[in-house]
Scaffold this motif. Structure first.
Motif, PDB file in Angstrom:
ATOM      1  N   ASN A 134       0.659  -1.237   0.031  1.00  0.00           N
ATOM      2  CA  ASN A 134      -0.132  -0.198   0.053  1.00  0.00           C
ATOM      3  C   ASN A 134       0.934   1.207   0.032  1.00  0.00           C
ATOM      4  N   ALA A 135       2.127   1.070   0.132  1.00  0.00           N
ATOM      5  CA  ALA A 135       3.156   2.236  -0.107  1.00  0.00           C
ATOM      6  C   ALA A 135       3.551   2.307  -1.255  1.00  0.00           C
ATOM      7  N   TYR A 136       4.449   3.694  -1.520  1.00  0.00           N
ATOM      8  CA  TYR A 136       5.215   3.963  -2.700  1.00  0.00           C
ATOM      9  C   TYR A 136       6.522   3.651  -2.126  1.00  0.00           C
ATOM     10  N   LEU A 137       7.540   3.000  -2.872  1.00  0.00           N
ATOM     11  CA  LEU A 137       8.935   3.131  -2.611  1.00  0.00           C
ATOM     12  C   LEU A 137       9.445   3.824  -3.679  1.00  0.00           C
ATOM     13  N   VAL A 168      -0.155  13.156   2.927  1.00  0.00           N
ATOM     14  CA  VAL A 168       0.910  12.346   2.592  1.00  0.00           C
ATOM     15  C   VAL A 168       1.647  12.011   3.923  1.00  0.00           C
ATOM     16  N   ALA A 169       1.810  10.606   4.276  1.00  0.00           N
ATOM     17  CA  ALA A 169       2.463   9.891   5.181  1.00  0.00           C
ATOM     18  C   ALA A 169       3.980   9.517   4.582  1.00  0.00           C
ATOM     19  N   ILE A 170       4.970   9.835   5.151  1.00  0.00           N
ATOM     20  CA  ILE A 170       6.240   9.472   4.699  1.00  0.00           C
ATOM     21  C   ILE A 170       6.777   8.679   5.910  1.00  0.00           C
ATOM     22  N   VAL A 171       7.175   7.475   5.643  1.00  0.00           N
ATOM     23  CA  VAL A 171       7.703   6.409   6.707  1.00  0.00           C
ATOM     24  C   VAL A 171       9.059   6.471   6.712  1.00  0.00           C
ATOM     25  N   ARG A 242       6.521   3.758  15.932  1.00  0.00           N
ATOM     26  CA  ARG A 242       6.839   2.244  15.165  1.00  0.00           C
ATOM     27  C   ARG A 242       5.425   2.132  14.444  1.00  0.00           C
ATOM     28  N   VAL A 243       5.584   1.904  13.114  1.00  0.00           N
ATOM     29  CA  VAL A 243       4.827   1.511  12.410  1.00  0.00           C
ATOM     30  C   VAL A 243       4.275  -0.130  12.434  1.00  0.00           C
ATOM     31  N   GLN A 244       3.011  -0.313  12.666  1.00  0.00           N
ATOM     32  CA  GLN A 244       2.504  -1.645  12.749  1.00  0.00           C
ATOM     33  C   GLN A 244       2.212  -2.076  11.504  1.00  0.00           C
ATOM     34  N   ALA A 245       1.678  -1.635  10.817  1.00  0.00           N
ATOM     35  CA  ALA A 245       0.757  -1.906   9.346  1.00  0.00           C
ATOM     36  C   ALA A 245       0.493  -0.759   8.653  1.00  0.00           C
ATOM     37  N   LEU A 246       0.630  -1.072   7.304  1.00  0.00           N
ATOM     38  CA  LEU A 246       0.057  -0.031   6.191  1.00  0.00           C
ATOM     39  C   LEU A 246      -1.324  -0.629   5.700  1.00  0.00           C
ATOM     40  N   GLU A 247      -2.208   0.231   5.734  1.00  0.00           N
ATOM     41  CA  GLU A 247      -3.469  -0.149   5.184  1.00  0.00           C
ATOM     42  C   GLU A 247      -4.124   1.229   4.375  1.00  0.00           C
ATOM     43  N   PRO A 248      -4.822   0.729   3.176  1.00  0.00           N
ATOM     44  CA  PRO A 248      -5.310   1.636   2.327  1.00  0.00           C
ATOM     45  C   PRO A 248      -5.702   3.009   3.120  1.00  0.00           C
ATOM     46  N   GLY A 249      -4.976   4.010   2.949  1.00  0.00           N
ATOM     47  CA  GLY A 249      -5.601   5.359   3.683  1.00  0.00           C
ATOM     48  C   GLY A 249      -5.035   5.592   4.787  1.00  0.00           C
ATOM     49  N   SER A 259      -3.963   9.087   8.884  1.00  0.00           N
ATOM     50  CA  SER A 259      -4.493   9.206   7.775  1.00  0.00           C
ATOM     51  C   SER A 259      -3.745   9.413   6.720  1.00  0.00           C
ATOM     52  N   ALA A 260      -4.049   9.050   5.489  1.00  0.00           N
ATOM     53  CA  ALA A 260      -2.875   9.382   4.398  1.00  0.00           C
ATOM     54  C   ALA A 260      -3.737   9.184   2.996  1.00  0.00           C
ATOM     55  N   ASP A 261      -3.503   9.907   2.068  1.00  0.00           N
ATOM     56  CA  ASP A 261      -3.977   9.821   0.900  1.00  0.00           C
ATOM     57  C   ASP A 261      -2.942   9.107  -0.057  1.00  0.00           C
ATOM     58  N   LEU A 262      -1.687   9.323   0.333  1.00  0.00           N
ATOM     59  CA  LEU A 262      -0.364   8.693  -0.264  1.00  0.00           C
ATOM     60  C   LEU A 262       0.427   8.177   0.806  1.00  0.00           C
ATOM     61  N   ILE A 263       0.900   7.152   0.797  1.00  0.00           N
ATOM     62  CA  ILE A 263       1.986   6.523   1.690  1.00  0.00           C
ATOM     63  C   ILE A 263       3.407   6.339   1.014  1.00  0.00           C
ATOM     64  N   VAL A 264       4.517   6.944   1.514  1.00  0.00           N
ATOM     65  CA  VAL A 264       5.749   6.761   0.976  1.00  0.00           C
ATOM     66  C   VAL A 264       6.556   5.827   1.946  1.00  0.00           C
ATOM     67  N   TRP A 265       7.225   4.822   1.759  1.00  0.00           N
ATOM     68  CA  TRP A 265       7.997   4.004   2.649  1.00  0.00           C
ATOM     69  C   TRP A 265       9.480   4.459   2.160  1.00  0.00           C
ATOM     70  N   ALA A 266      10.194   5.261   3.275  1.00  0.00           N
ATOM     71  CA  ALA A 266      11.337   5.517   2.961  1.00  0.00           C
ATOM     72  C   ALA A 266      12.338   5.052   4.188  1.00  0.00           C
ATOM     73  N   ALA A 267      11.823   4.027   4.567  1.00  0.00           N
ATOM     74  CA  ALA A 267      12.502   3.425   6.040  1.00  0.00           C
ATOM     75  C   ALA A 267      13.714   2.377   5.739  1.00  0.00           C
ATOM     76  N   GLY A 268      15.052   2.648   5.970  1.00  0.00           N
ATOM     77  CA  GLY A 268      15.866   1.518   5.829  1.00  0.00           C
ATOM     78  C   GLY A 268      16.370   1.130   4.517  1.00  0.00           C
ATOM     79  N   ILE A 269      17.462   0.352   4.415  1.00  0.00           N
ATOM     80  CA  ILE A 269      17.713  -0.211   3.200  1.00  0.00           C
ATOM     81  C   ILE A 269      18.188  -1.488   3.348  1.00  0.00           C
ATOM     82  N   LYS A 270      17.960  -2.252   1.951  1.00  0.00           N
ATOM     83  CA  LYS A 270      18.056  -3.862   2.089  1.00  0.00           C
ATOM     84  C   LYS A 270      18.563  -4.089   0.505  1.00  0.00           C
ATOM     85  N   ALA A 271      19.526  -4.803   0.432  1.00  0.00           N
ATOM     86  CA  ALA A 271      19.907  -5.208  -0.856  1.00  0.00           C
ATOM     87  C   ALA A 271      18.918  -6.365  -1.328  1.00  0.00           C
ATOM     88  N   ALA A 272      19.073  -6.519  -2.751  1.00  0.00           N
ATOM     89  CA  ALA A 272      18.185  -7.515  -3.428  1.00  0.00           C
ATOM     90  C   ALA A 272      18.372  -8.946  -2.800  1.00  0.00           C
TER      91      ALA A 272
END
Length: 426
Positions: A134-137, A168-171, A242-249, A259-272
């Protein structure tokens, strides 16, 4: 196909390595001995993806063609997605390329190497959070462009629908989260200037951070200044959340939903996850473990940038920053050039932290400069910090284009902005 040096990944480190090595070998040798592989046809400096997402940077104007860069810097380029590595036979496999209709244009290929450099970058770390879909990366240009398109649609909707607001929520409040907050505010401000009072809407940004302060990897003074600047702009900074879950909106936290019309996930990095299947040693976030010469656990295979876990001091690894990839690219240029000329370069890689700079929009920024003539650290802020932040981008271009072409490009883009404006609304 076979090349003496194959570089997989055309990010900051991989591209600079290919350009520097190609120029050192010259037009006659470079194209025959050095190959750069990337799944995209053009290059964008990854630290600017948040600007592409906000629309304050046009990816089509900013993007530099790998084929043009290859011709100018005397290396070869092949487009394709890296899918497999055979260290015994010293070759890699690239996936087939298909067009929009699904028709195969280029079949799977095998490329042999004498020396292989993996510059695969990294992505976001979801930490197993439910509802991450439900979040944009912001891991690639495509991600940034997808968010930008939906951001414009959301802005258009908010201009005509009650209650005339967009949330807009930016995590994650690292550099990406903080800078995206500032860019979205600037984009909103420019958009409002083009609208009448009956179309204007309120923008609410919630910056959610699990740590006790934003920009946790930087000195506390920078965090404090950035927090103050963002809150003055109207950003709601939520630390220790702490974010427990992401749900639509909405974003679910222990203190209740946000509440968030748009959610962006910008927390932490991880290689493929794919890195763990290459037969090379990896760490818990799938980074390739390298020694102080940037060598992986396989013979003649190196790694640099965000995908590499490079030893630093006190048991730490080199941070995933553009300046680290730049230094590693320069180091491997010396190592590989010596090897191609039947010589040896035995000096270990030593990372030098020159500090960090964060853009806060509106000709503002904060940062610290490490070292200096007196050996002390310096805190910078305001317009000076913003100019220094912009200079990092120009330094990257200078490494792959040269001084004259970088100056011409910077002037051309400045004039383009004067004519068409900074905000991309299409």
């Amino acid at each position: 196909m076979h090349y003496d040096v194959v570089i997989v990944g055309g990010g900051a480190g991989g591209l600079e390595l290919a350009a520097q090595l190609g120029r050192k070998l010259g037009a006659r040798e470079g194209r025959e001995r050095v190959l750069l592989v990337d799944k995209m046809p053009f290059h964008i400096w990854k630290p600017t993806l948040h600007e592409v997402a906000a629309g304050t940077l046009d990816a089509h104007q900013e993007g530099l063609s790998y084929t043009v860069l290859a011709r100018r810097n005397h290396f070869s380029f092949v487009m394709g997605e890296f899918i497999a590595l055979n260290t015994a036979q010293q070759c890699i496999r690239l996936a087939a390329i298909t067009n929009e209709a699904g028709k195969e244009v280029v079949p799977e290929r095998s490329i042999g190497y004498r020396h292989l450099v993996l510059a695969l970058g990294s992505g976001s770390n979801s930490f197993g959070t439910p509802g991450i879909e439900n979040a944009y990366l912001l891991e690639s240009v495509r991600d940034a462009q997808r968010f930008h398109a939906d951001w414009l649609s959301a802005c258009a909707h908010a201009s005509y629908a009650e209650p005339r607001s967009l949330s807009v929520a930016i995590v994650g409040a690292g550099a990406t989260g903080v800078e995206l907050s500032a860019e979205l505010l600037e984009a909103h401000s420019m958009l409002q200037e083009s609208q009448g009072s009956n179309q204007r809407f309120r923008l609410e940004i919630n910056l959610i951070e699990g740590g006790e302060r934003i920009l946790g990897g930087l000195p506390p003074r920078i965090s404090e200044q950035a927090t103050t600047a963002l809150e003055r702009k109207g950003v709601r900074v939520m630390t220790g959340t702490r974010v427990q879950a992401l749900e639509p909106g909405e974003v679910i936290t222990p203190d209740g939903p946000v509440s968030a019309d748009l959610i962006v996930w910008a927390a932490g990095i991880k290689a493929a996850d794919r890195n763990a299947l290459l037969g090379l040693e990896v760490n818990r976030i799938n980074q390739l473990v390298v020694n102080d010469h940037l060598r992986t656990s396989a013979h003649q295979v190196y790694a640099l940038g965000d995908c590499a876990a490079t030893p630093w001091v006190d048991g730490k690894t080199v941070p995933a920053r553009a300046q680290a990839a730049h230094q590693q690219g320069t180091y491997l240029t010396q190592v590989l050039y010596a090897a191609l000329k039947e010589g040896r370069f035995n000096e270990p890689f030593v990372y030098k932290d020159f500090g960090s700079l964060v853009s806060l929009g509106d000709n503002k920024g904060v940062g610290n400069l490490m070292g200096g003539l007196s050996g002390k650290n310096f805190f910078v802020q305001g317009l000076l910090a913003k100019w220094m932040y912009m200079s990092l981008h120009l330094m990257h271009h200078r490494a792959i284009l040269g001084t004259v072409k970088t100056a011409v490009l910077a002037l051309a883009r400045l004039l383009q902005q004067r004519v068409s404006g900074r905000m991309k609304l299409h």
